[in-house]
Design an enzyme around this catalytic site. Sequence first.
Site, mmCIF file in Angstrom:
data_model
loop_
_atom_site.group_PDB
_atom_site.id
_atom_site.type_symbol
_atom_site.label_atom_id
_atom_site.label_comp_id
_atom_site.label_asym_id
_atom_site.label_seq_id
_atom_site.Cartn_x
_atom_site.Cartn_y
_atom_site.Cartn_z
ATOM 1 N N LYS A 212 0.833 -1.208 0.000
ATOM 2 C CA LYS A 212 0.000 0.000 0.000
ATOM 3 C C LYS A 212 0.867 1.258 0.000
ATOM 4 O O LYS A 212 0.602 2.220 -0.724
ATOM 5 C CB LYS A 212 -0.964 -0.025 1.197
ATOM 6 C CG LYS A 212 -2.045 -1.097 1.053
ATOM 7 C CD LYS A 212 -2.790 -1.407 2.344
ATOM 8 C CE LYS A 212 -3.673 -2.657 2.164
ATOM 9 N NZ LYS A 212 -4.294 -3.100 3.435
ATOM 10 N N GLN B 41 -4.271 -1.966 9.836
ATOM 11 C CA GLN B 41 -4.121 -3.277 9.204
ATOM 12 C C GLN B 41 -4.617 -4.374 10.148
ATOM 13 O O GLN B 41 -4.211 -4.442 11.303
ATOM 14 C CB GLN B 41 -2.641 -3.506 8.831
ATOM 15 C CG GLN B 41 -2.386 -4.811 8.092
ATOM 16 C CD GLN B 41 -3.031 -4.834 6.705
ATOM 17 O OE1 GLN B 41 -2.943 -3.873 5.947
ATOM 18 N NE2 GLN B 41 -3.717 -5.927 6.383
ATOM 19 N N ASP C 119 -10.827 2.211 4.399
ATOM 20 C CA ASP C 119 -11.085 0.772 4.267
ATOM 21 C C ASP C 119 -12.593 0.477 4.198
ATOM 22 O O ASP C 119 -12.992 -0.637 3.848
ATOM 23 C CB ASP C 119 -10.495 0.007 5.467
ATOM 24 C CG ASP C 119 -9.179 -0.677 5.117
ATOM 25 O OD1 ASP C 119 -8.909 -0.867 3.912
ATOM 26 O OD2 ASP C 119 -8.429 -1.033 6.045
#
Lengths: 288, 288
Positions: free
Chosen positions: B53, B97, B120
């Site tokens: 990312k 994450q 997200d």
Amino acid sequence: MYQLIDGKKTSAEIRQELSEAVKQMKSKGIRVPHLAAILVGNDGASETYVSNKVKACEEIGFDSTLLRFDASITESQLLEEVEKMNNNSEIDGYIVQLPLPSHISEERIIEAVSPDKDVDGYHPVNLGRLVAGLPGFISATPMGVIELLKRYNIKTSGARCVVVGRSVNVGRPLSILLSQKGMDATVTVVHSRTRDLKSVLLEADIIIAALGSPAFIKGDMVKEGAVVIDIGTTRVADPSKKSGFRLCGDVDFETVAHKCSYISPVPGGVGPMTIASLMLNTLQACRR
Amino acid sequence: MYQLIDGKKTSAEIRQELSEAVKQMKSKGIRVPHLAAILVGNDGASETYVSNKVKACEEIGFDSTLLRFDASITESQLLEEVEKMNNNSEIDGYIVQLPLPSHISEERIIEAVSPDKDVDGYHPVNLGRLVAGLPGFISATPMGVIELLKRYNIKTSGARCVVVGRSVNVGRPLSILLSQKGMDATVTVVHSRTRDLKSVLLEADIIIAALGSPAFIKGDMVKEGAVVIDIGTTRVADPSKKSGFRLCGDVDFETVAHKCSYISPVPGGVGPMTIASLMLNTLQACRR
């Protein structure tokens, strides 16, 4: 021979259960649930809805508060009132009766209600919790339908279920709830763009009609032995009635009922369940 | 003859478009998008995902920040870090994450992320906005699938679409997105409790496979001319590979592909789209 799903009776049973719960709370010295309602302006239908909710609270033994504001209230003033409700520890849950005057954004007001007091289940957080399968408030109509299915022991696991309509507050949440673990139906959502609607409906073991189109679903669209839940409720002109209208569901009862194993009528089916659901949510808000 | 849906190529196109957008922002003196990532512990797979990312940000020209914390961080310490991110006006969006160490509630952390920085799309508010059709962040995999369908001009309106799998982050949001106004597919969600899965799949013009069961969907379950999108990605032991494994989709490509009009492969289909989607969300967060 079909069995009628009697929402009036089931709703009365739930209110009875809630009355018992209140009695027990009182006997243990626990504070009873407290529902508040915010009513803006003086729309006739809204007045009726709100006063029915207040009356239901009184009958069950819940505390209730009705806050009235003039239709001229500004959005920021209303947001302040919402904030007061959020911070008032004596109120377990509250509703803002819709529709609001056009100068106020309903979206903004709904998002300002604390999700933990949002017993209408309209806040995006509660919709999201529903999607995620997390505890939260489910809005009254979908919740009423799920309660009816459960209390009539209608098996949903593995059943093919067709939800007619994709509205944010009814069709969509129902389609999610029915397909989640525990309910486990195989759910198809149909809508105005669906091709060959009839053949999709004929696959259904359970039909949930929530489109708002009077008598749209006819007998030739329904499989023998299907369960049909009619949510749509439209006022249709009827000079023979004192009021000048009657309530008409999405399902053509005359041609559909005899094919069904279970069918919910309009009126007297899902309609009476909505206030019972709101009361169940208020109890849940209080117990948190 | 089927057409392959090339996610690698489409993902590269999107990154190219984003690079152009960044160049334009710079030329106008506008601050470029800034993505941050919180990484707790040192799980190998998580390290790889996060570094991919960060690398994507660098290639496109976005700013990026990686915050690392030891696996021993407490939940309340992590909540403080999340709060700092929420209040840091230089960060447009950030991700935490997953998975997190078992002593930390992922639910609590996800709900603490500001919905407006939740690129997200995991926060219940964003799930709820998706249900309500309001602007918000859609999580990477569902968004990647929608992008592929759009960029390959696959007509969804009125099409019968079967989504295999009802997970909160993939199957469920996709089923909602595909059935909403604008996409207008007639969507059925199937899962482990669905009876006669094969006949349901054979009704589908579009199959979205997101169950995580290698090569589960075979040629005899797919209608001639169907569009098949394969999301499932499972590591399957393969001694002939240096790594000792290969990635296997939910679709048995060998028997399915020749029946399809379009099919997305694994690897190289939906997978490469996820980072592109995250970058699109970060740009959106910055533009707000």
